[in-house]
Design a protein around this motif. Structure first.
Motif, short mmCIF file in Angstrom:
data_model
loop_
_atom_site.label_atom_id
_atom_site.label_comp_id
_atom_site.label_asym_id
_atom_site.label_seq_id
_atom_site.Cartn_x
_atom_site.Cartn_y
_atom_site.Cartn_z
N HIS A 1 -7.21 9.84 2.33
CA HIS A 1 -7.10 8.68 1.44
C HIS A 1 -5.98 7.71 1.85
CE1 HIS A 1 -10.01 10.43 -1.33
NE2 HIS A 1 -9.40 11.59 -1.10
N TYR A 2 -5.73 7.59 3.14
CA TYR A 2 -4.84 6.55 3.65
C TYR A 2 -5.68 5.32 3.97
CZ TYR A 2 -0.86 9.72 4.26
OH TYR A 2 0.18 10.58 4.05
N LYS A 3 -5.09 4.17 3.80
CA LYS A 3 -5.71 2.94 4.27
C LYS A 3 -5.30 2.76 5.73
CE LYS A 3 -6.18 -2.02 3.34
NZ LYS A 3 -7.63 -1.96 3.11
N GLU B 1 0.84 -1.20 0.00
CA GLU B 1 0.00 0.00 0.00
C GLU B 1 0.87 1.25 0.00
OE1 GLU B 1 -3.24 0.55 -0.13
OE2 GLU B 1 -3.90 -1.54 -0.13
N GLY C 1 -12.93 5.74 -0.14
CA GLY C 1 -11.68 5.01 0.08
C GLY C 1 -11.57 3.74 -0.73
N ASP C 2 -10.35 3.24 -0.85
CA ASP C 2 -10.07 2.07 -1.69
C ASP C 2 -10.90 0.85 -1.31
OD1 ASP C 2 -8.24 3.79 -2.69
OD2 ASP C 2 -6.48 2.55 -2.35
N GLU C 3 -10.88 0.51 -0.02
CA GLU C 3 -11.52 -0.73 0.41
C GLU C 3 -13.03 -0.67 0.24
OE1 GLU C 3 -11.36 -3.76 4.25
OE2 GLU C 3 -10.32 -1.84 4.30
N PHE D 1 -12.07 1.58 10.96
CA PHE D 1 -11.12 0.59 10.45
C PHE D 1 -11.28 -0.70 11.24
CE2 PHE D 1 -8.97 2.90 13.83
CZ PHE D 1 -8.35 1.90 14.56
N LEU E 1 -7.98 8.75 7.02
CA LEU E 1 -8.92 8.23 6.02
C LEU E 1 -9.40 9.34 5.08
CD1 LEU E 1 -10.96 5.86 8.34
CD2 LEU E 1 -9.64 5.13 6.35
N LEU F 1 -0.35 3.74 4.01
CA LEU F 1 -0.89 2.80 5.01
C LEU F 1 -0.63 3.32 6.42
CD1 LEU F 1 -2.15 -0.01 5.67
CD2 LEU F 1 0.18 -0.90 5.71
N LYS G 1 -13.29 5.33 -4.89
CA LYS G 1 -12.15 5.55 -4.01
C LYS G 1 -12.09 6.98 -3.48
CE LYS G 1 -9.10 2.17 -6.28
NZ LYS G 1 -7.82 2.02 -7.02
#
Length: 556
Positions: A296-298, A264, A428-430, A321, A293, A267, A424
């Motif tokens: 745009h961080y996981k 990532e 967000g990505d997930e 999370f 978040l 992250l 995204k």
């Protein structure tokens, strides 16, 4: 004798100061080592374990003070007696640890200098000899300082040691000797170099023979013995190379996600080896992770606590999370804070802070919009519901899932009407895949396939998901698919009779198309994932597939 005392005095004093300062830099780490000594498998003194940190701070400060007191000649009798008693105790401890192989690293010099048990014992024997010289010749220990000045020097050493211990306990060690220091790459730390020494073991094979029990020792090969095998004992005679980082995993439901998570680009790791002890801090952790978040961080949590407690922490503090499982020893090594926070870029640690220093974290934003965390949380809940009964095959469960799917698509359509596809940049990505799953499991693929394609082309969700939805649409229309992601099975008879991959257009090129779309496996490998290792992919025509479907319906 006078010269021997002077030499011993300098060596012992400096060594005690250096050893004490190294441990004073990381008293939390030394307390973990003391807990290991106090455990049932070593000294079996569990009543000391809750006080390990206090004992650690006292011992390391006292060690520094003894070194200072010896060098300046302060209270010689007390100093020499203290040194002697301390070294006798630690000599016994290191011998016990080495002989019975109880603790593999004594912690004498923290993480700065790693000593094997026998090296630690040898070091203590040398110190014991030097301290005995000091004890016998203590009348030669004099000082050029007056009584008042010596008291002032010791008081200053005590004050500075106490301040430094307080600082590192409420922040982080000023010098990080561990393999998880800022700038280190975790994946690189796990690599075993080519040609690195391998561990060598003696295997003691025990057999029952006509002459009684017989033991044959080899270094791996099974011996040829005329008798009945009883058992074998393995002893390591030569240690092999061990990478600085080992046994590092990020697990969930028995699967290790470390390889993918360490790729990532942005992250955030929230590390809490014991959630019972860190619970009150998570209100501040939420503020920090929500900010991450939005940029745009996981964000992931890592803990050795069980899922019941981690789920409760997530619920009680409304965290956005989820937690993964990691070995407690690894977590204690990563950061000396419970919890602590790390920021990584493709496995390289860029920032690491104590929970008291969360405001020092810097999150860069390379996307124009912040995440909508409320929408993210609602879509995360939708994603959980989307999978609630899907793995079951009973009619009752399918009826329950159908009701859930109906409610989910209604919610997702409202979201799309308001925001467009929630990808995204919005959630967000997930979470960007949540709406895709709902649409994929609905009867509205035709209505939204163009929106999904647009989102994939804009990198709002992985292109391979558009490929899967396109394949499903083509299959539903009775046309050949493009990427080989869709199959059919009625779970009757043998897999070869009822399971098949839906026909693929120009199937000779399918794996090339899959790779371009972002799939990591071939159609043959994916077929085994869907239908089991015993399944063999066979290309079919549309006519053959339709005929097979009719046969399956008749069997049902």
């Amino acid at each position: 004798m006078k010269y021997l005392v002077h030499i011993s005095r300098v060596l012992v004093g400096i060594l005690f100061i250096i050893s004490g300062l190294i441990k004073l830099n990381d008293p939390m780490g030394f307390s973990f080592k003391l807990e290991e000594y106090f455990s049932a498998g070593v000294l079996d003194l569990p009543f000391f374990e809750p006080h390990a940190l206090a004992i650690s701070v006292f011992v390391v400060i006292f060690e520094v003070l003894l070194g200072v007191m010896l060098l300046i000649g302060f209270r010689v009798k007390f100093t020499v007696w203290s040194l002697l008693l301390m070294i006798v105790f630690f000599t016994f401890l290191t011998f016990y640890s080495a002989y019975f192989n109880k603790v593999t690293d004594c912690g004498c010099f923290g993480d700065a200098i790693k000593l094997t048990p026998w090296e630690s014992f040898t070091k203590d024997i040398i110190l014991l000899v030097l301290i005995i010289v000091l004890f016998v010749g203590r009348k030669h220990i004099t000082s050029f300082l007056g009584p008042v000045m010596k008291t002032i020097v010791v008081a200053i050493a005590l004050l500075l040691s106490g301040i430094y211990a307080y600082h590192v306990l409420n922040h982080l060690p000023e010098i990080d000797f561990r393999p998880y220091k800022i700038g280190a790459n975790i994946e690189e730390g796990m690599i075993v170099p080519e040609g690195a020494p391998q561990a060598v073991y003696d295997y003691a094979w025990r057999f029952k023979t006509s002459e009684g029990e017989k033991i044959v020792i080899t270094q791996g090969d099974y011996p040829t013995v005329d008798g009945e095998f009883i058992d074998v004992e393995t002893t390591e005679v030569q240690a092999g190379y061990e990478p600085p980082i080992h046994d590092f995993t990020i697990e969930q439901n028995g699967e290790d996600f470390a390889p993918s998570l360490l790729q990532e680009p942005k992250l955030v790791m929230v590390v809490a080896y014991d959630l019972y002890k860190s619970d009150p801090v998570f209100d501040e952790i939420k503020k920090t992770t929500d900010l991450a978040l939005q940029n745009h961080y996981k964000v992931i949590g890592m803990s050795a606590s069980g899922p019941e407690l981690s789920d409760k922490i997530v619920s009680d503090h409304n965290l956005n999370f989820k937690f993964y499982f990691t070995d407690e020893t690894a977590l204690k090594t990563i950061v000396r804070s419970n919890p602590g926070v790390l920021v990584l870029h493709r496995g390289t640690i860029e920032q690491k802070v104590h929970y008291n220093d969360l405001d020092e974290l810097v999150f860069t934003n390379d996307r124009p919009n912040a995440l909508d965390l409320n929408l993210k949380k609602r879509l995360d809940s939708v994603m959980v519901l989307d999978q609630k009964y899907r793995e079951n095959h009973t009619p009752e469960d399918w009826q329950k899932q159908a009701l859930i799917d109906s409610a989910n698509i209604e919610f997702v359509e409202k979201v799309i009407a308001m925001y467009g596809y929630p990808g995204k940049s919005l959630v967000g990505d997930e979470t960007s895949t949540a709406a895709w799953y709902v649409i994929q499991h609905s009867n509205k693929i035709d209505q939204y396939i163009d929106l999904i394609k647009e989102a994939a082309e804009k990198d709002e969700l992985p292109f391979r998901l558009y490929a899967m939805m396109l394949d499903r649409q083509l299959m539903q229309q009775g046309k050949p698919q493009l990427y080989g992601t869709q199959g059919r099975a009625n779970f009757i008879g043998t897999p070869d009779e009822v399971a098949f991959i839906w026909p693929i257009e120009n199937h000779e090129e399918v794996n090339k198309r899959r790779k371009e779309a972002g799939f990591s496996n071939t159609v043959e490998e994916d077929a085994k994932r869907i239908f089991g290792e015993g399944f063999e992919y066979k290309p079919l025509t549309i006519e053959e597939a339709k005929a097979q479907s009719e046969i399956d319906q008749q069997k049902q």
